[in-house]
Scaffold this motif. Sequence first.
Motif, PDB file in Angstrom:
ATOM      1  N   ASP A 106      15.840   7.960  -7.644  1.00 24.92           N
ATOM      2  CA  ASP A 106      16.373   7.859  -6.518  1.00 24.92           C
ATOM      3  C   ASP A 106      16.015   6.336  -5.777  1.00 24.92           C
ATOM      4  OD1 ASP A 106      17.314  10.389  -6.283  1.00 24.92           O
ATOM      5  OD2 ASP A 106      16.089  10.877  -4.749  1.00 24.92           O
ATOM      6  N   THR A 107      17.009   5.772  -5.044  1.00 17.89           N
ATOM      7  CA  THR A 107      16.582   4.527  -4.305  1.00 17.89           C
ATOM      8  C   THR A 107      15.376   5.003  -3.383  1.00 17.89           C
ATOM      9  OG1 THR A 107      18.814   3.977  -4.194  1.00 17.89           O
ATOM     10  CG2 THR A 107      17.588   3.037  -2.852  1.00 17.89           C
ATOM     11  N   SER A 108      14.422   3.891  -3.510  1.00 21.61           N
ATOM     12  CA  SER A 108      13.173   4.053  -2.688  1.00 21.61           C
ATOM     13  C   SER A 108      13.586   3.340  -1.251  1.00 21.61           C
ATOM     14  CB  SER A 108      12.226   3.348  -3.547  1.00 21.61           C
ATOM     15  OG  SER A 108      12.631   1.847  -3.555  1.00 21.61           O
ATOM     16  N   VAL A 109      14.196   4.349  -0.446  1.00 22.04           N
ATOM     17  CA  VAL A 109      14.207   3.718   0.982  1.00 22.04           C
ATOM     18  C   VAL A 109      13.225   3.908   1.815  1.00 22.04           C
ATOM     19  CG1 VAL A 109      16.913   4.204   1.000  1.00 22.04           C
ATOM     20  CG2 VAL A 109      15.308   5.744   1.465  1.00 22.04           C
ATOM     21  N   THR A 110      12.085   4.709   1.438  1.00 19.70           N
ATOM     22  CA  THR A 110      10.860   4.850   2.242  1.00 19.70           C
ATOM     23  C   THR A 110      10.112   3.626   1.949  1.00 19.70           C
ATOM     24  OG1 THR A 110      11.144   7.205   2.217  1.00 19.70           O
ATOM     25  CG2 THR A 110       8.997   6.378   2.722  1.00 19.70           C
ATOM     26  N   ALA A 111      10.100   3.309   0.636  1.00 25.91           N
ATOM     27  CA  ALA A 111       9.228   2.213   0.298  1.00 25.91           C
ATOM     28  C   ALA A 111       9.788   0.745   0.954  1.00 25.91           C
ATOM     29  CB  ALA A 111       8.996   1.919  -1.201  1.00 25.91           C
ATOM     30  N   ILE A 112      10.966   0.711   0.801  1.00 29.38           N
ATOM     31  CA  ILE A 112      11.920  -0.441   1.304  1.00 29.38           C
ATOM     32  C   ILE A 112      11.639  -0.600   3.118  1.00 29.38           C
ATOM     33  CG2 ILE A 112      14.252  -1.556   1.843  1.00 29.38           C
ATOM     34  CD1 ILE A 112      15.098  -0.246  -0.824  1.00 29.38           C
ATOM     35  N   PRO A 125       0.178  -1.562   8.191  1.00 38.44           N
ATOM     36  CA  PRO A 125      -0.025  -0.657   7.039  1.00 38.44           C
ATOM     37  C   PRO A 125       0.015  -1.247   5.493  1.00 38.44           C
ATOM     38  CG  PRO A 125       2.356  -0.542   7.797  1.00 38.44           C
ATOM     39  CD  PRO A 125       1.631  -1.714   8.740  1.00 38.44           C
ATOM     40  N   LYS A 126      -0.507  -0.610   4.784  1.00 40.12           N
ATOM     41  CA  LYS A 126      -0.457  -1.064   3.319  1.00 40.12           C
ATOM     42  C   LYS A 126       0.910  -0.526   2.799  1.00 40.12           C
ATOM     43  CE  LYS A 126      -4.737  -2.226   3.059  1.00 40.12           C
ATOM     44  NZ  LYS A 126      -4.952  -3.646   3.211  1.00 40.12           N
ATOM     45  N   PRO A 127       1.342  -1.360   1.794  1.00 34.10           N
ATOM     46  CA  PRO A 127       2.636  -0.796   0.995  1.00 34.10           C
ATOM     47  C   PRO A 127       2.280   0.527   0.461  1.00 34.10           C
ATOM     48  CG  PRO A 127       2.006  -3.120   0.353  1.00 34.10           C
ATOM     49  CD  PRO A 127       0.748  -2.560   1.301  1.00 34.10           C
ATOM     50  N   LEU A 128       3.524   1.227   0.216  1.00 33.02           N
ATOM     51  CA  LEU A 128       3.313   2.439  -0.306  1.00 33.02           C
ATOM     52  C   LEU A 128       3.163   2.505  -1.804  1.00 33.02           C
ATOM     53  CD1 LEU A 128       6.439   4.500   1.076  1.00 33.02           C
ATOM     54  CD2 LEU A 128       4.150   4.722   1.625  1.00 33.02           C
ATOM     55  N   ALA A 129       2.165   3.257  -2.394  1.00 27.09           N
ATOM     56  CA  ALA A 129       1.523   3.110  -3.717  1.00 27.09           C
ATOM     57  C   ALA A 129       2.676   4.133  -4.450  1.00 27.09           C
ATOM     58  CB  ALA A 129       0.362   3.541  -3.891  1.00 27.09           C
ATOM     59  N   PRO A 130       2.932   3.958  -5.747  1.00 24.12           N
ATOM     60  CA  PRO A 130       3.817   4.686  -6.552  1.00 24.12           C
ATOM     61  C   PRO A 130       2.969   6.177  -6.725  1.00 24.12           C
ATOM     62  CG  PRO A 130       3.464   2.593  -7.643  1.00 24.12           C
ATOM     63  CD  PRO A 130       2.365   2.592  -6.420  1.00 24.12           C
ATOM     64  N   GLU A 131       3.819   7.060  -6.743  1.00 21.51           N
ATOM     65  CA  GLU A 131       3.452   8.466  -6.950  1.00 21.51           C
ATOM     66  C   GLU A 131       3.908   8.833  -8.417  1.00 21.51           C
ATOM     67  OE1 GLU A 131       5.226  11.092  -3.897  1.00 21.51           O
ATOM     68  OE2 GLU A 131       4.463   9.847  -2.398  1.00 21.51           O
ATOM     69  N   GLU A 132       3.062   9.021  -9.415  1.00 22.55           N
ATOM     70  CA  GLU A 132       3.275   9.299 -10.607  1.00 22.55           C
ATOM     71  C   GLU A 132       4.539   8.485 -11.291  1.00 22.55           C
ATOM     72  OE1 GLU A 132       4.156  13.471 -11.112  1.00 22.55           O
ATOM     73  OE2 GLU A 132       2.760  13.932  -9.751  1.00 22.55           O
ATOM     74  N   PHE A 133       4.196   7.123 -11.080  1.00 20.62           N
ATOM     75  CA  PHE A 133       5.186   6.103 -11.687  1.00 20.62           C
ATOM     76  C   PHE A 133       6.424   5.594 -10.918  1.00 20.62           C
ATOM     77  CE2 PHE A 133       3.115   8.411 -15.308  1.00 20.62           C
ATOM     78  CZ  PHE A 133       2.254   7.311 -15.425  1.00 20.62           C
ATOM     79  N   TYR A 134       6.747   6.205  -9.713  1.00 23.13           N
ATOM     80  CA  TYR A 134       7.897   5.959  -8.893  1.00 23.13           C
ATOM     81  C   TYR A 134       7.363   5.912  -7.315  1.00 23.13           C
ATOM     82  CZ  TYR A 134       7.994  11.011  -8.292  1.00 23.13           C
ATOM     83  OH  TYR A 134       7.744  12.352  -7.870  1.00 23.13           O
ATOM     84  N   LEU A 135       8.417   5.243  -6.807  1.00 23.00           N
ATOM     85  CA  LEU A 135       8.233   4.985  -5.288  1.00 23.00           C
ATOM     86  C   LEU A 135       9.348   5.883  -4.721  1.00 23.00           C
ATOM     87  CD1 LEU A 135       7.710   1.301  -4.837  1.00 23.00           C
ATOM     88  CD2 LEU A 135       6.088   3.165  -4.230  1.00 23.00           C
ATOM     89  N   MET A 136       9.391   6.537  -3.546  1.00 21.44           N
ATOM     90  CA  MET A 136      10.259   7.237  -2.790  1.00 21.44           C
ATOM     91  C   MET A 136      10.751   6.473  -1.684  1.00 21.44           C
ATOM     92  SD  MET A 136      11.117   9.777  -4.421  1.00 21.44           S
ATOM     93  CE  MET A 136      12.205  10.895  -3.728  1.00 21.44           C
TER      94      MET A 136
END
Length: 184
Positions: free
Chosen positions: A149-155, A173-184
């Motif tokens: 999916d498009t990582s709108v939460t990370a954007i 805040p810190k940027p979101l870290a990937p969860e198991e190789f992907y960003l949501m």
Amino acid sequence: MLLPGQSLRGLDPVADKPEELSQEEDLRFILSQNNKPYALLMLHMNDLKELHQQDAINAFQQVQLDSTIVRLCDSMGKAERINNTVFPVTYSLFVHFFIYLFLVILSLALVETSGWYEIPLLTLIASTFFLIEKTARNMQDPFRNRPTDTSVTAIARTIEINIKQILQQPNVPKPLAPEEFYLM
């Protein structure tokens, strides 16, 4: 806090709201609306109006901020249209039909030339086309809570970080870290 991707994903967009980001009356207004992201934009427009009336921003700044909110609303509408686009079942049926048709014609063409290599070659080509078709099927719904999916939460987090840095706020805040190789 409205999490931007939550509404598009069909999840509760007001879950886990930090207290410092919304007042109780604003939250009641948002909860009373069907389109919660749009309700949030309306609250932003009201805040801009109040800031202009209090002379906290001048007319030029109000126009620029209003233009930004209008572009954000346009982008939100585009994402909602993408999210609500329904692909007909015949689309998938036609794709499968033409892949099978291509493979039958290819197998007839390869009979004379490839000999015993024909079956592995056709299997490889068929696998490639069916994987491409499966990828296309997964990508046609970019807001379904899947790794593709498009990582709108990370954007949205990146935008939040940028705005807080511009405003020189201390709790960036810190940027979101990937969860198991992907960003949501």
